[in-house]
Design a protein around this motif. Structure first.
Motif: not given
Length: 467
Positions: A144-162
């Motif tokens: 679950l902790r591994n989701l942290n990175e994608i959670n924060k990017i999706l919440a604030h700057r989703p265009w950074l997801i690769t």
């Protein structure tokens, strides 16, 4: 931005008996919202659709929560929202129930939303979650902790997801996610980021039985009501200006419709220029009355890297990420089918929810009836996608500037991008002569537009990983 035909979802909510007539009255103390007087929420309470929905909620959970009360101003949307949330949290799926609620907590905590964090902590325990996990993110399992990175990017700057973010989650040994699990997690994250937008955008108060925290809590039950001295657009000094605002908007819509009929066509280069101008102009759309809140401990413990927040897609002097051209990866042709393949039914329900809110209309604007509001709804939806870097090449972004005045743009961008900074003043300063239900509709539109934008970025990254 028009959907081609409605896909009907097969999910139905459980049937409940109807309460006896003498037990059907719903009484409220303070308003469910610190922005909307309680009478405004209850004044159409006799409407059969809303009454049935409220009774359904009461019978299934023992109470009608504040989100339901405010969303109930739009019963058609509320039904669609409930079906989606019911599937995400209570129906069969790849993730166990307690982990679903924990993901909801993680998502809501990114926006400091005590209301949703507190609610899902209770739900997490009810379905057998380990109380130790509620001490904070570092007490949760590594997966679950591994989701942290994608959670924060999706919440604030989703265009950074690769695709590398996706790969990291799917290939982490014993803590790796399956693709089906990850799809459910991504839908949950985006659902609760956008629901946090709704909570803050409508000033939803904590439930009576919730502990205090970062929520809107008026000093007294009557503090939401209009008073002669309050600058909420209802007093006589500002009423004339508010009336004029309505008439100006009506006139602009009429002129734009006439212009579209006469227009022989704007070139693609001109369309792109209009989008870039709107994107740059959105840099200047920032709230001036933000009050910074200190994060309550019960929220802060679920947030890693709390300094990470929204930054404008286009920033002066920086390399701008490439614009997401909507026609290259659309919800209708790509996102919908990918979700439906990996997580059956949820694609249909999301599609239905997007369509319901996008097409929702009562053909009214303030005191005018018989009005085609499609142009206004499209402008709000496309403006949200614009600030998230998504461009529709068949849309002329001059419409956004014509139809959305500055105070409305500030409100939309704040609620969509950093909802925890929303204030009552922002809410009262746009569309002063409009009904509260119309402002709630704006909230629903921008919340769903925000969810779709984030999902498109995430699903595009998954598609790139898979190919």
């Amino acid at each position: 931005m028009l959907w081609t035909g409605v896909r009907t979802a097969k999910i139905s909510l459980p049937e409940h008996g109807i309460l006896p007539p003498n037990e059907r009255g719903i009484k409220l103390g303070r308003s469910p919202s610190s922005f909307i007087p309680v009478e405004e929420i209850l004044q159409e309470g006799a409407e059969s659709a809303r009454r049935h929905l409220f009774i359904e909620a009461f019978v299934s959970t023992g109470k009608v929560d504040n989100i339901t009360m405010v969303m109930g101003l739009h019963p058609e949307y509320l039904t669609s929202f409930w079906k989606t949330q019911y599937l995400l949290l209570r129906m069969d799926g790849p993730l166990p129930y307690h982990k679903r609620h924990y993901i909801a907590i993680m998502a809501a905590a990114r926006h400091q939303c005590s209301y949703l964090v507190g609610f899902h902590m209770g739900e997490f325990l009810q379905v057998g979650g380990d109380p130790e996990w509620l001490r904070g993110l570092r007490y949760a399992p590594q997966k679950l902790r591994n989701l942290n990175e994608i959670n924060k990017i999706l919440a604030h700057r989703p265009w950074l997801i690769t695709k590398e973010h996706i790969e990291a989650l799917l290939k982490t040994g014993e803590n790796s996610w399956s693709l089906a699990e990850l799809i459910q997690a991504l839908v949950l994250l985006t659902h609760y980021h956008s629901l946090a937008s709704f909570v803050f955008g409508c000033g939803i108060n904590l439930e009576i039985d919730q502990d205090g925290g970062h929520a809107f809590q008026p000093p007294s039950p009557c503090s939401c009501d209009s008073s002669p001295g309050s600058d909420d657009g209802t007093n006589s000094s500002s009423s004339a200006d508010a009336m004029e605002e309505v008439e100006v908007l009506m006139e602009r819509m009429k002129l734009l419709q006439e212009y579209q009929l006469e227009e022989e066509g704007v070139t693609q280069e001109e369309m792109e220029t209009h989008f870039e101008m709107e994107k740059r102009e959105s840099l200047l759309v920032t709230p001036s009355d933000v009050v910074e809140h200190s994060l309550p401990p019960n929220v802060l413990c679920f947030v890693e890297d709390p300094e990470f927040g929204y930054k404008d897609f286009t920033r002066r002097g920086e390399q701008t990420p490439p614009t997401f051209r909507a026609q290259d990866y659309t919800w209708e042709d790509h996102g919908y089918s990918l979700i439906n393949r990996l997580y059956p039914d949820v694609g249909q329900l999301l599609d239905e929810k997007f369509q319901v809110v996008y097409n929702l209309t009562y053909n009214t604007i303030a005191m005018h009836s018989g009005v085609d509001t499609s142009m206004l709804r499209r402008a709000i939806w496309n403006y949200v996608h614009c600030v998230f870097g998504i461009r529709y090449d068949d849309y002329d972004y001059r419409e956004v500037n014509q139809l959305l005045e500055r105070s409305l743009k500030i409100y939309i961008k704040t609620v969509a991008c950093y909802p925890e900074k929303t204030t009552k003043r922002m809410y009262t300063h746009f569309w002063k002569h409009f009904k509260h239900s119309e402002k709630v509709h704006v909230n629903l539109l921008l919340s769903e537009a925000r969810m779709q934008a984030a999902l498109l970025y995430a699903l595009r990254a998954i598609t790139r990983y898979m190919t």
